[in-house]
Design a protein around this motif. Structure first.
Motif, PDB file in Angstrom:
ATOM      1  N   THR A  40       1.012  -1.282   0.120  1.00 53.59           N
ATOM      2  CA  THR A  40      -0.029  -0.009  -0.095  1.00 53.59           C
ATOM      3  C   THR A  40       0.891   1.373   0.200  1.00 53.59           C
ATOM      4  O   THR A  40       0.592   2.036  -0.531  1.00 53.59           O
ATOM      5  N   GLU A  78      -4.432   5.466   3.887  1.00 48.56           N
ATOM      6  CA  GLU A  78      -3.343   4.385   3.909  1.00 48.56           C
ATOM      7  C   GLU A  78      -4.066   3.017   4.986  1.00 48.56           C
ATOM      8  O   GLU A  78      -4.004   1.898   4.292  1.00 48.56           O
ATOM      9  N   ARG A  85      -7.574  -4.347   1.613  1.00 52.96           N
ATOM     10  CA  ARG A  85      -6.528  -5.511   1.047  1.00 52.96           C
ATOM     11  C   ARG A  85      -6.579  -6.794   1.831  1.00 52.96           C
ATOM     12  O   ARG A  85      -6.585  -7.893   1.383  1.00 52.96           O
TER      13      ARG A  85
END
Length: 218
Positions: A40, A78, A85
């Motif tokens: 990321t 983030e 994810r």
């Protein structure tokens, strides 16, 4: 492939035999969380703060701790990207597990029966134990409590740190390791026809509490 104990006699030299150590999931989660932070961070636009990049590279889980200490928008974004994810990875795992290990079961009677399947069968398959406590308000909200959650059972406070601050820091660092299990639960429920949101938190290691909120059918 099965996670059930292999009954004797068995031969590890048998080319058709397939075994999987229960520690494999532990090692996978240990690697997935820092890897997701690194990926990321690398995919973040150049405008992202350099301090966040350094934190995510040297000690990824500490990026989550930063979210509780005056974060910037970039840090929040983030952290959210890492969550999606990891949760997405867990979702696909949960779907696959149900498709493989629940394919021969009959249809579940209601949502509560599905949740009980998650608490007993799925939890035992993935985490080698059952959920310690299940509560529901009978309006679509279910709270699952695991007092000794396997992915957190080997985490500890920093050496020499037994203060309240050190304990809290350990809890914050542990939070990202709950995101894959959240996805596993949500994916398993989806495979059984139940759409839901799943959130988890820990307030004291190694315990974890999962909250499932079912969504109305479209």
């Amino acid at each position: 492939m099965s996670f059930d104990p292999v009954p004797p006699p068995y031969n590890h030299l048998d080319p058709t035999a397939r075994f999987l150590s229960s520690s494999a999931l532990d090692f996978l989660l240990i690697e997935l969380v820092p890897l997701s932070y690194r990926v990321t961070s690398e995919l973040s636009p150049p405008s992202s703060s350099s301090s966040l990049t350094e934190t995510a590279t040297t000690s990824p889980p500490l990026a989550a701790a930063a979210a509780h200490q005056g974060t910037t928008v970039d840090e929040d974004e983030e952290r959210e990207a890492v969550f999606f994810r990891l949760e997405g990875i867990g979702y696909r795992v949960g779907q696959g597990l149900v498709e493989r290990f629940a394919k021969d079961r009959g249809k579940f009677g209601d949502t509560l029966e599905v949740i009980k399947f998650v608490c007993k069968d799925l939890w035992g398959l993935v985490f080698r134990k059952q959920v310690d406590n299940l509560k529901t308000n009978h309006r679509g909200v279910y709270v699952l409590t695991d007092n000794n959650f396997r992915p957190l059972s080997r985490m500890s406070v920093e050496t020499g740190g037994r203060s309240g601050g050190a304990q809290q820091a350990a809890v914050v660092r542990a939070q990202p390791f709950l995101w894959v299990p959240c996805g596993i639960v949500r994916g398993a429920l989806a495979a059984m026809g139940i759409q839901a949101t799943v959130q988890a938190e820990t307030t004291e290691l190694p315990g974890a509490v999962f909250q499932i909120k079912t969504l109305p059918a479209k």
